[in-house]
Design an enzyme around this catalytic site. Structure first.
Site, PDB file in Angstrom:
ATOM      1  N   LYS A   1     -61.554 -60.352 -84.838  1.00 17.35           N
ATOM      2  CA  LYS A   1     -60.386 -60.261 -84.595  1.00 17.35           C
ATOM      3  C   LYS A   1     -59.585 -60.529 -85.239  1.00 17.35           C
ATOM      4  O   LYS A   1     -59.551 -61.064 -85.836  1.00 17.35           O
ATOM      5  CB  LYS A   1     -60.859 -61.567 -83.244  1.00 17.35           C
ATOM      6  CG  LYS A   1     -62.121 -61.389 -82.812  1.00 17.35           C
ATOM      7  CD  LYS A   1     -61.294 -60.761 -81.273  1.00 17.35           C
ATOM      8  CE  LYS A   1     -59.884 -60.858 -80.372  1.00 17.35           C
ATOM      9  NZ  LYS A   1     -60.179 -62.549 -79.582  1.00 17.35           N
TER      10      LYS A   1
ATOM     11  N   HIS B   1     -44.079 -47.650 -65.023  1.00 20.51           N
ATOM     12  CA  HIS B   1     -45.793 -47.982 -64.508  1.00 20.51           C
ATOM     13  C   HIS B   1     -47.021 -48.420 -65.331  1.00 20.51           C
ATOM     14  O   HIS B   1     -48.138 -48.166 -64.953  1.00 20.51           O
ATOM     15  CB  HIS B   1     -46.281 -47.326 -63.608  1.00 20.51           C
ATOM     16  CG  HIS B   1     -45.434 -46.795 -61.847  1.00 20.51           C
ATOM     17  ND1 HIS B   1     -44.228 -47.651 -61.106  1.00 20.51           N
ATOM     18  CD2 HIS B   1     -44.583 -45.850 -62.191  1.00 20.51           C
ATOM     19  CE1 HIS B   1     -43.416 -47.237 -60.665  1.00 20.51           C
ATOM     20  NE2 HIS B   1     -43.581 -45.886 -61.112  1.00 20.51           N
TER      21      HIS B   1
ATOM     22  N   SER C   1     -59.705 -65.160 -85.327  1.00 21.63           N
ATOM     23  CA  SER C   1     -60.850 -65.965 -84.909  1.00 21.63           C
ATOM     24  C   SER C   1     -61.312 -66.544 -85.756  1.00 21.63           C
ATOM     25  O   SER C   1     -62.383 -66.468 -86.198  1.00 21.63           O
ATOM     26  CB  SER C   1     -61.602 -65.342 -83.480  1.00 21.63           C
ATOM     27  OG  SER C   1     -62.114 -65.682 -82.959  1.00 21.63           O
TER      28      SER C   1
END
Ligand code: ARG
Length: 465
Positions: free
Chosen positions: A289, A162, A283
């Site tokens: 980024k 999960h 980016s």
């Protein structure tokens, strides 16, 4: 539209007006099937050799055909070959040029053959070549994955269910789970090749031919295992392409699962691995980024591959025997699937071995998520508690840990004894991450020795192929 007989066409005999120019473009496949030119020429060579061996062509005619085909092949590889939409497809473009070059012998090549068995042969040959390239890229990726696993049999990370921390596992164990998925895909790919590798040549249009052909000879010359059994089926079914696309969908599904984990793991929140800069982009606005574009794009490309599978299934559905022009629509989805799968495997084959695990971050994540709670329960079972009671006791200890911000291994012995007085000092052996993974020491478990042996077996399996 002109009313005169269409003499430019190889099938123009019964026609009294030229093909509408839009219809010509609409029905043509040469813009995309010319990539099968090599296979088409190979098929023609084998067919001509066989026609000569059974006495349908003279040795002189055969020599002219073979010479002409070599020249056509040369023109195509030089880029001087003039492809023409008027000649509809790769088959008629090549045959027309052959006849232009060698004259009347060129017109005899199509004896005992139809474009229906010709295209069915070409596409199998093309797909077989593609399968072999894909199998070797897949092998390279698997070897890279197994190699990285073998280096990380004791690199501890949290295993998840999960997407919540569950139990500690080794990074090597996780990577070998990926390899198992790829290994099954590999098996499916080779199954597909085995079933597909039969020669439809000789089925002609649909019913076979009146010439004394030798189908075993052409099958052997083209590397097929044997000729197909039924002429109607040979020219009509494209189930082999569907089977290949099913393989591709599953492979891409697996690559997308791997991609998703790579994307998560490279995020600042997980920080489990580093991908070298060459597999990432920046980016244009946010200077900090470093985006995992390669796995993201692979994850995204599953869409088109799944689309192609549905396309081919729908194309084949309800088609009456035998050949129908519908089947010309098999090529673009098939080719794009091949190209996409090869590109994705290539990207992954380069990228996976270059992954750098951040071992401390993985370890810290495993240490702080109560990942050894099951081990504590198993320890209590060893003291004589029934498993359900042990589960309850550990649940309370974890709830306490959450309240006070302590992991199980960081609690005082006295604190743990407050949940079960029989707990002794030796509990800390099972609460360590190393103790936890080492204890799962059976086939398929995460103990380092097991993972190492599993990596050896996985490599040996690949070498057997
Ligand atoms: N271009 C066709 C295809 O890809 C070749 C076979 C055409 N046969 C025919 N009878 N029209 O399927």
């Amino acid at each position: 539209m002109s009313n005169k007989q269409d003499t430019s066409k190889l099938w123009g005999g019964r026609f009294s007006e030229a093909t509408d120019s839009f219809v010509q473009r609409f029905t043509a496949s040469v813009t995309f099937d010319q990539r099968m030119a090599g296979e088409d020429i190979a098929g023609s060579r084998a067919h001509a050799d066989m026609l000569c061996a059974v006495g349908v062509l003279s040795a002189q005619e055969l020599a002219e055909i073979q010479g002409g085909l070599s020249q056509v092949e040369q023109e195509i590889s030089d880029g001087t070959f003039q492809w023409s939409i008027e000649l509809e497809d790769v088959h008629m473009n090549i045959e027309a040029r052959l006849t232009e070059l060698i004259g009347v012998s060129g017109k005899k090549l199509h004896t005992g053959r139809s474009r229906n068995d010709q295209v069915a042969t070409d596409i199998r040959l093309y797909l077989r070549g593609a399968i072999d390239s894909i199998a070797s890229e897949l092998t390279r990726l698997q070897k890279g994955t197994i190699g990285l696993a073998a280096e990380n049999t004791d690199t501890i990370m949290p295993g998840f269910t999960h997407l919540q921390t569950a139990q500690p596992v080794s990074f090597g164990h996780h990577l070998l789970a990926w390899n198992e998925m790829l290994e099954r895909d590999h098996g499916r790919l080779l199954d597909c090749r085995r079933r597909m590798n039969q020669s439809p040549l000789g089925a002609a249009a649909l019913a076979g031919t009146t010439y004394p052909i030798d189908r075993a000879q052409t099958a052997a010359a083209l590397g097929f295992d044997k000729p197909t059994e039924n002429s109607l089926d040979s020219v009509s079914d494209r189930d082999f392409a569907i089977e290949f696309c099913s393989f591709a969908s599953l492979l891409m599904t697996h690559l997308s699962r791997m991609s998703e984990e790579l994307v998560l793991w490279t995020s600042a929140q997980f920080n489990f691995i580093e991908l070298p800069d060459r597999f990432c982009t920046g980016s244009s606005i946010m200077p900090q980024k470093k985006n995992p574009d390669v796995p993201e794009l692979v994850r995204g490309k599953v869409g088109r591959v799944n689309g192609h599978l549905i396309c081919l299934l729908t194309l084949m559905k309800s088609q009456p025997l035998a050949y129908n022009k519908d089947n010309q629509e098999d090529k673009e989805p098939l080719f794009d699937t091949i190209d996409t799968v090869l590109d994705c495997l290539r990207a992954f084959g380069d990228m996976i071995p270059a992954i750098r695990p951040r071992k401390e971050a993985m370890r810290e994540a495993a240490r702080s998520g109560f990942s050894t709670a099951t081990d504590l329960a198993d320890y209590l079972v060893g003291l004589g508690l029934p498993f359900r009671d042990a589960h309850e006791v550990v649940g309370k200890a974890v709830a306490h840990g959450v309240d006070v911000g302590l992991d199980l291994a960081d609690m005082e012995l006295a604190t743990l004894q407050g949940f079960c007085p029989d707990i002794g000092e030796d509990v800390f052996d099972v609460l360590t991450l190393e103790g936890s993974i080492a204890a799962r020491d059976h086939l398929g478990g995460t103990a380092p020795a097991q993972v190492s042996a599993a990596a050896q077996r996985a490599l040996a399996l690949l070498d057997l192929r």
